[in-house]
Design a protein around this motif. Structure first.
Motif, PDB file in Angstrom:
ATOM      1  N   TRP A  19       0.812  -1.213   0.000  1.00 55.77           N
ATOM      2  CA  TRP A  19       0.000   0.000   0.000  1.00 55.77           C
ATOM      3  C   TRP A  19       0.852   1.273   0.000  1.00 55.77           C
ATOM      4  CZ3 TRP A  19      -4.837   1.076  -1.199  1.00 55.77           C
ATOM      5  CH2 TRP A  19      -5.392   2.292  -0.789  1.00 55.77           C
ATOM      6  N   PRO A  20       1.915   1.359   0.806  1.00 56.33           N
ATOM      7  CA  PRO A  20       2.724   2.588   0.786  1.00 56.33           C
ATOM      8  C   PRO A  20       3.409   2.856  -0.554  1.00 56.33           C
ATOM      9  CG  PRO A  20       3.128   1.343   2.796  1.00 56.33           C
ATOM     10  CD  PRO A  20       2.329   0.451   1.885  1.00 56.33           C
ATOM     11  N   GLU A  21       3.597   1.829  -1.375  1.00 53.72           N
ATOM     12  CA  GLU A  21       4.252   2.016  -2.663  1.00 53.72           C
ATOM     13  C   GLU A  21       3.307   2.561  -3.730  1.00 53.72           C
ATOM     14  OE1 GLU A  21       6.128  -1.532  -3.985  1.00 53.72           O
ATOM     15  OE2 GLU A  21       7.824  -1.327  -2.613  1.00 53.72           O
ATOM     16  N   PHE A  22       2.006   2.460  -3.516  1.00 49.03           N
ATOM     17  CA  PHE A  22       1.049   2.933  -4.508  1.00 49.03           C
ATOM     18  C   PHE A  22       1.059   4.452  -4.570  1.00 49.03           C
ATOM     19  CE2 PHE A  22      -1.942  -0.953  -3.753  1.00 49.03           C
ATOM     20  CZ  PHE A  22      -1.021  -1.758  -4.393  1.00 49.03           C
ATOM     21  N   SER A  23       0.930   4.959  -5.780  1.00 54.04           N
ATOM     22  CA  SER A  23       0.760   6.401  -5.941  1.00 54.04           C
ATOM     23  C   SER A  23      -0.672   6.778  -5.547  1.00 54.04           C
ATOM     24  CB  SER A  23       1.021   6.793  -7.391  1.00 54.04           C
ATOM     25  OG  SER A  23       0.015   6.231  -8.241  1.00 54.04           O
ATOM     26  N   GLU A  24      -0.900   8.063  -5.387  1.00 59.03           N
ATOM     27  CA  GLU A  24      -2.256   8.524  -5.076  1.00 59.03           C
ATOM     28  C   GLU A  24      -3.225   8.134  -6.183  1.00 59.03           C
ATOM     29  OE1 GLU A  24      -3.545   9.773  -2.337  1.00 59.03           O
ATOM     30  OE2 GLU A  24      -1.586   9.514  -1.385  1.00 59.03           O
ATOM     31  N   ALA A  25      -2.757   8.189  -7.427  1.00 59.18           N
ATOM     32  CA  ALA A  25      -3.617   7.818  -8.556  1.00 59.18           C
ATOM     33  C   ALA A  25      -3.944   6.322  -8.507  1.00 59.18           C
ATOM     34  CB  ALA A  25      -2.928   8.161  -9.877  1.00 59.18           C
ATOM     35  N   GLU A  26      -2.958   5.494  -8.155  1.00 61.96           N
ATOM     36  CA  GLU A  26      -3.216   4.055  -8.061  1.00 61.96           C
ATOM     37  C   GLU A  26      -4.178   3.739  -6.929  1.00 61.96           C
ATOM     38  OE1 GLU A  26       0.734   1.749  -9.678  1.00 61.96           O
ATOM     39  OE2 GLU A  26       0.930   2.877  -7.802  1.00 61.96           O
ATOM     40  N   ARG A  27      -4.018   4.403  -5.804  1.00 58.68           N
ATOM     41  CA  ARG A  27      -4.940   4.170  -4.686  1.00 58.68           C
ATOM     42  C   ARG A  27      -6.363   4.554  -5.062  1.00 58.68           C
ATOM     43  NH1 ARG A  27      -1.545   6.486   0.556  1.00 58.68           N
ATOM     44  NH2 ARG A  27       0.282   5.125   0.309  1.00 58.68           N
ATOM     45  N   ALA A  28      -6.485   5.692  -5.739  1.00 61.48           N
ATOM     46  CA  ALA A  28      -7.810   6.142  -6.150  1.00 61.48           C
ATOM     47  C   ALA A  28      -8.435   5.168  -7.138  1.00 61.48           C
ATOM     48  CB  ALA A  28      -7.721   7.544  -6.756  1.00 61.48           C
ATOM     49  N   ALA A  29      -7.639   4.692  -8.095  1.00 59.59           N
ATOM     50  CA  ALA A  29      -8.151   3.734  -9.082  1.00 59.59           C
ATOM     51  C   ALA A  29      -8.535   2.421  -8.423  1.00 59.59           C
ATOM     52  CB  ALA A  29      -7.094   3.505 -10.166  1.00 59.59           C
ATOM     53  N   LEU A  30      -7.751   1.982  -7.457  1.00 56.72           N
ATOM     54  CA  LEU A  30      -8.053   0.729  -6.767  1.00 56.72           C
ATOM     55  C   LEU A  30      -9.374   0.830  -6.009  1.00 56.72           C
ATOM     56  CD1 LEU A  30      -6.845  -2.093  -6.133  1.00 56.72           C
ATOM     57  CD2 LEU A  30      -5.863  -1.087  -4.075  1.00 56.72           C
ATOM     58  N   LEU A  31      -9.565   1.943  -5.316  1.00 54.26           N
ATOM     59  CA  LEU A  31     -10.802   2.124  -4.562  1.00 54.26           C
ATOM     60  C   LEU A  31     -11.999   2.317  -5.490  1.00 54.26           C
ATOM     61  CD1 LEU A  31      -9.481   4.472  -1.726  1.00 54.26           C
ATOM     62  CD2 LEU A  31      -9.998   2.027  -1.575  1.00 54.26           C
ATOM     63  N   ARG A  32     -11.759   2.948  -6.621  1.00 55.01           N
ATOM     64  CA  ARG A  32     -12.850   3.230  -7.557  1.00 55.01           C
ATOM     65  C   ARG A  32     -13.202   2.003  -8.401  1.00 55.01           C
ATOM     66  NH1 ARG A  32     -10.335   6.739 -10.441  1.00 55.01           N
ATOM     67  NH2 ARG A  32      -9.784   5.281 -12.105  1.00 55.01           N
ATOM     68  N   PRO A  92       3.322  -3.414 -12.392  1.00 56.91           N
ATOM     69  CA  PRO A  92       4.449  -4.056 -13.089  1.00 56.91           C
ATOM     70  C   PRO A  92       5.189  -4.997 -12.146  1.00 56.91           C
ATOM     71  CG  PRO A  92       4.974  -1.790 -12.525  1.00 56.91           C
ATOM     72  CD  PRO A  92       3.519  -1.973 -12.205  1.00 56.91           C
ATOM     73  N   SER A  93       5.815  -6.000 -12.732  1.00 58.62           N
ATOM     74  CA  SER A  93       6.550  -6.980 -11.953  1.00 58.62           C
ATOM     75  C   SER A  93       7.911  -7.226 -12.571  1.00 58.62           C
ATOM     76  CB  SER A  93       5.779  -8.304 -11.876  1.00 58.62           C
ATOM     77  OG  SER A  93       6.565  -9.332 -11.318  1.00 58.62           O
ATOM     78  N   GLU A  94       8.940  -7.389 -11.744  1.00 64.73           N
ATOM     79  CA  GLU A  94      10.269  -7.733 -12.233  1.00 64.73           C
ATOM     80  C   GLU A  94      10.342  -9.192 -12.649  1.00 64.73           C
ATOM     81  OE1 GLU A  94      13.235  -6.810  -9.386  1.00 64.73           O
ATOM     82  OE2 GLU A  94      12.733  -4.669  -9.289  1.00 64.73           O
ATOM     83  N   TYR A  95       9.309  -9.972 -12.308  1.00 65.27           N
ATOM     84  CA  TYR A  95       9.357 -11.413 -12.524  1.00 65.27           C
ATOM     85  C   TYR A  95       8.451 -11.896 -13.654  1.00 65.27           C
ATOM     86  CZ  TYR A  95      11.212 -10.688  -7.853  1.00 65.27           C
ATOM     87  OH  TYR A  95      11.933 -10.223  -6.772  1.00 65.27           O
ATOM     88  N   GLY A  96       7.862 -10.952 -14.415  1.00 57.85           N
ATOM     89  CA  GLY A  96       7.003 -11.374 -15.510  1.00 57.85           C
ATOM     90  C   GLY A  96       6.001 -10.295 -15.874  1.00 57.85           C
ATOM     91  N   ASP A  97       4.845 -10.717 -16.367  1.00 57.01           N
ATOM     92  CA  ASP A  97       3.809  -9.787 -16.792  1.00 57.01           C
ATOM     93  C   ASP A  97       3.252  -8.990 -15.608  1.00 57.01           C
ATOM     94  OD1 ASP A  97       4.045 -10.758 -19.384  1.00 57.01           O
ATOM     95  OD2 ASP A  97       2.491 -12.289 -19.075  1.00 57.01           O
ATOM     96  N   PRO A  98       2.665  -7.821 -15.891  1.00 54.84           N
ATOM     97  CA  PRO A  98       1.994  -7.085 -14.817  1.00 54.84           C
ATOM     98  C   PRO A  98       0.947  -7.962 -14.135  1.00 54.84           C
ATOM     99  CG  PRO A  98       2.150  -5.750 -16.794  1.00 54.84           C
ATOM    100  CD  PRO A  98       2.591  -7.127 -17.184  1.00 54.84           C
ATOM    101  N   TYR A  99       0.765  -7.761 -12.846  1.00 62.68           N
ATOM    102  CA  TYR A  99      -0.162  -8.611 -12.113  1.00 62.68           C
ATOM    103  C   TYR A  99      -1.283  -7.773 -11.497  1.00 62.68           C
ATOM    104  CZ  TYR A  99       2.924  -7.122  -8.262  1.00 62.68           C
ATOM    105  OH  TYR A  99       3.658  -6.383  -7.381  1.00 62.68           O
ATOM    106  N   PRO A 100      -2.457  -8.379 -11.367  1.00 60.73           N
ATOM    107  CA  PRO A 100      -3.585  -7.638 -10.807  1.00 60.73           C
ATOM    108  C   PRO A 100      -3.515  -7.552  -9.288  1.00 60.73           C
ATOM    109  CG  PRO A 100      -4.261  -9.863 -11.370  1.00 60.73           C
ATOM    110  CD  PRO A 100      -2.832  -9.731 -11.816  1.00 60.73           C
ATOM    111  N   ILE A 101      -3.793  -6.365  -8.772  1.00 61.23           N
ATOM    112  CA  ILE A 101      -3.960  -6.143  -7.339  1.00 61.23           C
ATOM    113  C   ILE A 101      -5.392  -5.680  -7.124  1.00 61.23           C
ATOM    114  CG2 ILE A 101      -3.235  -4.819  -5.327  1.00 61.23           C
ATOM    115  CD1 ILE A 101      -1.139  -6.754  -6.313  1.00 61.23           C
ATOM    116  N   THR A 102      -6.124  -6.384  -6.306  1.00 61.99           N
ATOM    117  CA  THR A 102      -7.530  -6.047  -6.094  1.00 61.99           C
ATOM    118  C   THR A 102      -7.730  -5.307  -4.771  1.00 61.99           C
ATOM    119  OG1 THR A 102      -8.045  -8.121  -4.942  1.00 61.99           O
ATOM    120  CG2 THR A 102      -8.214  -8.122  -7.358  1.00 61.99           C
ATOM    121  N   ARG A 103      -8.787  -4.556  -4.739  1.00 59.04           N
ATOM    122  CA  ARG A 103      -9.168  -3.884  -3.488  1.00 59.04           C
ATOM    123  C   ARG A 103      -9.440  -4.918  -2.408  1.00 59.04           C
ATOM    124  NH1 ARG A 103     -13.991   0.667  -2.833  1.00 59.04           N
ATOM    125  NH2 ARG A 103     -14.007   0.694  -0.521  1.00 59.04           N
TER     126      ARG A 103
END
Length: 259
Positions: free
Chosen positions: A136-149, A156-167
């Motif tokens: 949570w502390p790594e999320f930008s304000e825009a990411e937090r807003a999008a997650l809540l909305r 992005p991931s260093e180990y492969g494709d981007p991964y989904p993070i859900t609320r």
């Protein structure tokens, strides 16, 4: 001989697993976030346990690896239930829980749920509370807003494709936070932590040591170690740790960890 299968929970989701027979206390490997049971550390422990004649279980949580379900539908509580369900049905007697990253959080939750089954716990860059304390502390304000909305974002991931993070992952994770409440574990706990880990800072391991109320807790810091700790020297360290916890006399005694 390795036995493999898939066992359905009440939800109907098949959970994939692999099991090796043996004598004495067993070893259970609990993988990390979006990982599966065929990774380097799981394979190494499979060979290590086979050579010793030690029972070994590894598994894929729902939405991971060969198990059914969608990753984005899962949460910490769901994956801990998956692991506990299989441990109770596929193992007997005391177990050494080896948890990597998120698997360390799950191992700690299971230690609280099944204390009578716990011989020892090994955390490899364990990440209890990571959803709130690290992610949570790594999320930008825009990411937090999008997650809540929107209920989900892609990271992005260093180990492969981007991964989904859900609320739900973040909010449900709050129901399982451990570090501030304290963790009562009577069994031995061993923590292996790389100091070059970009995902779980080594100071997080210090916080975990402070949170555990048990007496037999040891932290090994690997100065040049990364998050995965999958190099040959890291695997050797892990095997020596597990061997000491099993005991050199077939698991009847518990000598100090030789790391």
């Amino acid at each position: 001989m390795t036995e493999s299968g898939a066992t359905e929970r009440v939800s109907g989701i098949p959970l994939a697993w692999r099991r090796q027979p043996g004598q004495g206390p067993g070893v259970v490997f609990l993988g990390g976030f979006r990982s599966d049971m065929t990774g380097t550390k799981a394979e190494a422990l499979a060979g290590f346990c086979a050579a010793r004649g030690t029972p070994f279980l590894r598994l894929d949580y729902s939405g991971h690896g060969a198990s059914g379900g969608r990753f984005e539908d899962g949460s910490i509580g769901d994956w801990a239930e998956d692991a506990g369900f299989l441990i109770e049905r596929l193992t007997d007697g005391p177990q050494i829980l080896v948890g990597s990253s998120m698997g360390g959080w799950i191992a700690l939750l299971l230690a609280r749920r099944l204390p009578e089954r716990l011989r020892a716990l090994v955390g490899i860059a364990p990440a209890p509370d990571f959803t709130r304390a690290l992610m949570w502390p790594e999320f930008s304000e825009a990411e937090r807003a999008a997650l809540l909305r929107d209920g989900m974002i892609l990271r992005p991931s260093e180990y492969g494709d981007p991964y989904p993070i859900t609320r739900r992952l973040i909010e449900e994770g709050d129901r399982h936070l451990l570090l501030d409440a304290g963790i009562a574990i009577a069994a031995p706990v061993r923590i292996l932590q790389g100091m070059q880990d970009p995902d779980v800072p080594w100071r997080h391991a210090l916080r975990l040591v402070d949170a555990i109320a048990g007496e037999d807790v040891r932290l090994t810091l690997i100065k040049d170690g990364d998050h995965r700790l999958s190099r040959p020297q890291d695997i050797t360290l892990l095997e020596r740790c597990v061997a000491a916890l099993l005991g050199e006399d077939g698991g009847q005694t518990l000598p100090p960890t030789r790391v």
